[in-house]
Every structure is written in C-alpha cells, then in structure tokens.
Motif scaffolding. Structure first.
Motif, PDB file in Angstrom:
ATOM      1  N   UNK A 255       3.961  -1.554   6.107  1.00 17.07           N
ATOM      2  CA  UNK A 255       4.018  -0.544   5.053  1.00 17.07           C
ATOM      3  C   UNK A 255       4.913  -0.898   3.873  1.00 17.07           C
ATOM      4  N   UNK A 256       5.866  -1.792   4.050  1.00 17.23           N
ATOM      5  CA  UNK A 256       6.816  -2.069   2.979  1.00 17.23           C
ATOM      6  C   UNK A 256       6.486  -3.273   2.128  1.00 17.23           C
ATOM      7  N   UNK A 257       5.235  -3.710   2.131  1.00 18.79           N
ATOM      8  CA  UNK A 257       4.837  -4.935   1.451  1.00 18.79           C
ATOM      9  C   UNK A 257       3.903  -4.621   0.288  1.00 18.79           C
ATOM     10  N   UNK A 258       4.222  -5.081  -0.914  1.00 20.44           N
ATOM     11  CA  UNK A 258       3.382  -4.786  -2.081  1.00 20.44           C
ATOM     12  C   UNK A 258       1.970  -5.334  -1.933  1.00 20.44           C
ATOM     13  N   UNK A 259       1.810  -6.461  -1.245  1.00 22.93           N
ATOM     14  CA  UNK A 259       0.477  -7.040  -1.069  1.00 22.93           C
ATOM     15  C   UNK A 259      -0.436  -6.152  -0.232  1.00 22.93           C
ATOM     16  N   UNK A 260       0.150  -5.194   0.483  1.00 21.05           N
ATOM     17  CA  UNK A 260      -0.640  -4.257   1.285  1.00 21.05           C
ATOM     18  C   UNK A 260      -0.829  -2.917   0.588  1.00 21.05           C
ATOM     19  N   UNK A 261      -0.246  -2.753  -0.586  1.00 22.34           N
ATOM     20  CA  UNK A 261      -0.346  -1.504  -1.336  1.00 22.34           C
ATOM     21  C   UNK A 261      -1.479  -1.596  -2.349  1.00 22.34           C
ATOM     22  N   UNK A 262      -2.275  -0.561  -2.431  1.00 27.57           N
ATOM     23  CA  UNK A 262      -3.416  -0.538  -3.348  1.00 27.57           C
ATOM     24  C   UNK A 262      -3.036   0.167  -4.659  1.00 27.57           C
ATOM     25  N   UNK A 263      -3.823  -0.162  -5.707  1.00 26.01           N
ATOM     26  CA  UNK A 263      -4.995  -1.023  -5.762  1.00 26.01           C
ATOM     27  C   UNK A 263      -4.660  -2.500  -5.536  1.00 26.01           C
ATOM     28  N   UNK A 264      -5.608  -3.183  -4.881  1.00 25.95           N
ATOM     29  CA  UNK A 264      -5.461  -4.595  -4.554  1.00 25.95           C
ATOM     30  C   UNK A 264      -6.252  -5.445  -5.541  1.00 25.95           C
ATOM     31  N   UNK A 265      -5.627  -6.490  -6.046  1.00 20.41           N
ATOM     32  CA  UNK A 265      -6.290  -7.470  -6.910  1.00 20.41           C
ATOM     33  C   UNK A 265      -6.694  -8.635  -6.019  1.00 20.41           C
ATOM     34  N   UNK A 266      -8.007  -8.867  -5.873  1.00 21.40           N
ATOM     35  CA  UNK A 266      -8.475  -9.874  -4.933  1.00 21.40           C
ATOM     36  C   UNK A 266      -9.509 -10.787  -5.589  1.00 21.40           C
ATOM     37  N   UNK A 267      -9.654 -11.980  -5.022  1.00 20.56           N
ATOM     38  CA  UNK A 267     -10.723 -12.882  -5.388  1.00 20.56           C
ATOM     39  C   UNK A 267     -10.751 -13.244  -6.859  1.00 20.56           C
ATOM     40  N   UNK A 268     -11.972 -13.358  -7.379  1.00 24.21           N
ATOM     41  CA  UNK A 268     -12.175 -13.789  -8.756  1.00 24.21           C
ATOM     42  C   UNK A 268     -12.192 -12.643  -9.756  1.00 24.21           C
ATOM     43  N   UNK A 269     -12.304 -11.385  -9.278  1.00 24.52           N
ATOM     44  CA  UNK A 269     -12.398 -10.335 -10.280  1.00 24.52           C
ATOM     45  C   UNK A 269     -12.310  -8.913  -9.788  1.00 24.52           C
ATOM     46  N   UNK A 270     -12.173  -8.690  -8.480  1.00 25.92           N
ATOM     47  CA  UNK A 270     -12.226  -7.323  -7.971  1.00 25.92           C
ATOM     48  C   UNK A 270     -10.843  -6.685  -7.915  1.00 25.92           C
ATOM     49  N   UNK A 271     -10.785  -5.407  -8.284  1.00 22.44           N
ATOM     50  CA  UNK A 271      -9.584  -4.583  -8.113  1.00 22.44           C
ATOM     51  C   UNK A 271     -10.050  -3.291  -7.464  1.00 22.44           C
ATOM     52  N   UNK A 272      -9.470  -2.946  -6.306  1.00 23.47           N
ATOM     53  CA  UNK A 272      -9.975  -1.771  -5.622  1.00 23.47           C
ATOM     54  C   UNK A 272      -9.003  -1.156  -4.648  1.00 23.47           C
ATOM     55  N   UNK A 273      -9.433  -0.025  -4.092  1.00 22.80           N
ATOM     56  CA  UNK A 273      -8.642   0.728  -3.120  1.00 22.80           C
ATOM     57  C   UNK A 273      -9.570   1.231  -2.027  1.00 22.80           C
ATOM     58  N   UNK A 274      -9.054   1.266  -0.807  1.00 20.50           N
ATOM     59  CA  UNK A 274      -9.860   1.618   0.369  1.00 20.50           C
ATOM     60  C   UNK A 274      -9.102   2.612   1.232  1.00 20.50           C
TER      61      UNK A 274
END
Length: 320
Positions: free
Chosen positions: A111-130
């Motif tokens: 829970x304390x890691x920014x890489x696990x906090x959304x929105x997530x910037x991933x891959x070549x172009x996607x930004x999203x939240x789940x």
C-alpha cells in the motif's frame, strides 16, 4: 475494493467550476471504498506539472506523484483522497477536458508504494485505473501477447499492460477483458489520443455513468453518490444515472457534448467464491443499488484458469 470516478466535460457548460465541484466531491465520497492511496489523471491542453515525463535522471512516470506526459498529467499519492487533493490544483482541474480519479483499497501490492497507486502509467501509451481483484498470473499465461515487466506489484498493472498492447482495437480489448478472471471495473486513456476515454465493467464490481443538466458526463463506483450530491444541492445537478452491465466496454468521446462513441460487450468471468470473498465490492452503495446490480448479473463463473487465447488476441500478437 477501490473506488473509481471521473468526468468528461461538456463544452456547452460555461462554468468549469460546476463539473469540477462534482469531481472533487466524488473523490471524497470514494474514500468509502479506499484510503490507502488516491490519484487522478487530467487530460487537456493546459495541464501543468512540475516535471515532464521524459525528464532526464528522474524515475519512470509510474513511480512519480506528479508528472506530465503530453496532454496528460497524473497526480497521486499514498494517502487518502483528502490529503492528495489540494485546492491549488483547481485551476488545472478547471482546464481539463476529462479527468479519471481513483481511491485505493490495497488487495495486491504494497500500500505504501507509488508504483501501486493509480492512475498507472504503463507500456507505450496507456494511463488507467482499476477496481477489483484479478488472477494476474493466469492472465499473463493465457495471453499470446508478450507483456513487459511490471514496475509494481498489482494485478491492475498487468491488466493495463495487456490493454496497452491492443490500444485502438476495441475488439481485442474485449478479448483481453474476457480472458481476465476475477473482479474488475476500470477506466483508461491512450495518452497519444486522450480525447477518447474507455470504461469497462467485468464481473461484479459496480459501475454507473451519469449526465448532469449541463451535459457533463460522469462515472463512479456507486450510483448512490450522484443521488447524495443532488440531495445536498436541492437537485441542482439533475443527474440522470445508468447502471453499467457486466461485460460492457464503453468508449466516451470528448466534444461539445460528451457521448458514447462505441459500446462493446464481452463475457465477464468471475472465479469461484469471488462474491463472498470480497464483500467490500459493495462498499459505498445503497442496499437497493446492490440488489439491482445483483439482479442484472450476467457473468460466468470459471471452473478452470483460461487456457487458449481468443482469436483476436492471436491476430494482435502476430501483428505486433
């Protein structure tokens, strides 16, 4: 479970503060569904941030709390919405054409890691939240697409990495969503074409869309939040609310009046026991909304992990 919410602004609305106030209020209400982290994505020509996405020597965007990538700006933090949202961000919010918000209840990933906090910037172009809980390793094994390594520890990132591989292909996106097993609602944009916002509801996790009296379009995990905002303001917003059915993918186009540009369906697949293992699916919803969502349920419960990839994904893998 996490909370998702957001809006696409109507160009007919002369007062940007109208829709902005709804978005901020939805963020506070979404704390009912998660307070481990919070964040939002601003889409627009006038978004500003302290750092460009390609600033030399800085960490990758997924690890940062405020980053601009073209016409997109991601702001997030590992604390509750009330601490992540700041009044000085109102100017940027008022200038955004679309905004995606998220409050996190950690189920996979620290829970304390920014890489696990959304929105997530991933891959070549996607930004999203789940919002949800998925069999991430089962999804990786079932897909013919080669996914890049995850930077964090969430199932959300794996799902978004898969959707990044099929950007621009709604049919292939449905194949990805139908291959995933578990609970999911999500929202994402392609940062290279951010005027199209994608919303999807897979198994169980709730999602509603709403339009207000000025044609702004919103979404949220709970239909009750729109009723509460109308009740607080004497019906000023005039929300018209629609529950999104399981197995639905929506592409919402920004414009003078935001509209559903495309609607696709896929088979939503839950795992055995998902409903009783995750009672927090229904946090923030009224009993009548829970009953309505359950009455409309149409997902399939899997008996085995996915084995063969869908034909559309196989074609996408060959094309990639």
């Amino acid at each position: 479970m996490c909370g998702i919410f957001g809006m696409v602004r109507s160009a007919r609305d002369p007062d940007p503060a109208w829709a902005s106030s709804v978005f901020v209020a939805l963020g506070h209400l979404a704390e009912q569904r998660g307070s481990d982290a919070a964040g939002f994505l601003l889409v627009g020509d006038g978004v500003e941030a302290d750092l460009e996405g390609d600033a030399e020597g800085w960490p990758e965007p997924i690890h940062r709390g405020d980053v601009r990538l073209g016409r997109c700006r991601v702001v997030k933090g590992t604390s509750r919405w009330a601490r992540v949202w700041r009044p000085e961000l109102l100017r940027a919010l008022d200038g955004a054409r679309a905004v995606l918000g998220h409050t996190r209840h950690a189920s996979q990933g620290a829970p304390g890691t920014l890489a696990n906090a959304a929105p997530l910037v991933v891959g070549e172009g996607l930004i999203g939240a789940h919002n949800g809980d998925l069999d991430a390793e089962g999804l990786r094994r079932a897909l013919p697409l080669a996914l890049g390594p995850a930077r964090g520890g969430t199932d959300s990132e794996v799902l978004l990495l898969a959707l990044d591989r099929v950007r621009g292909d709604l049919g292939a996106a449905c194949d990805v969503l139908g291959t995933a097993q578990g609970l999911a609602t999500l929202a994402w944009v392609d940062r290279h074409a951010p005027d199209l916002v994608h919303l999807a509801r897979a198994a169980l996790c709730p999602l509603a869309i709403a339009a207000d009296a000025r044609d702004n379009l919103y979404w949220a995990s709970s239909p009750a939040w729109f009723r509460q905002l109308d009740e607080r303001t004497g019906g000023r917003f005039g929300f018209e609310v629609e529950r999104v059915r399981e197995g639905t993918l929506l592409a919402i186009a920004a414009g003078v009046r935001p509209s559903i540009h495309a609607r696709r369906t896929f088979e939503a697949v839950a795992r055995p026991g998902d409903g009783w293992r995750f009672p927090s699916i229904w946090n923030g919803l009224d009993h009548q909304d829970v009953d309505a969502f359950l009455a409309e349920s149409c997902h399939r419960t899997a008996t085995t992990r996915p084995a063969a990839p869908a034909p559309g994904l196989a074609r996408a893998a060959l094309a990639g």
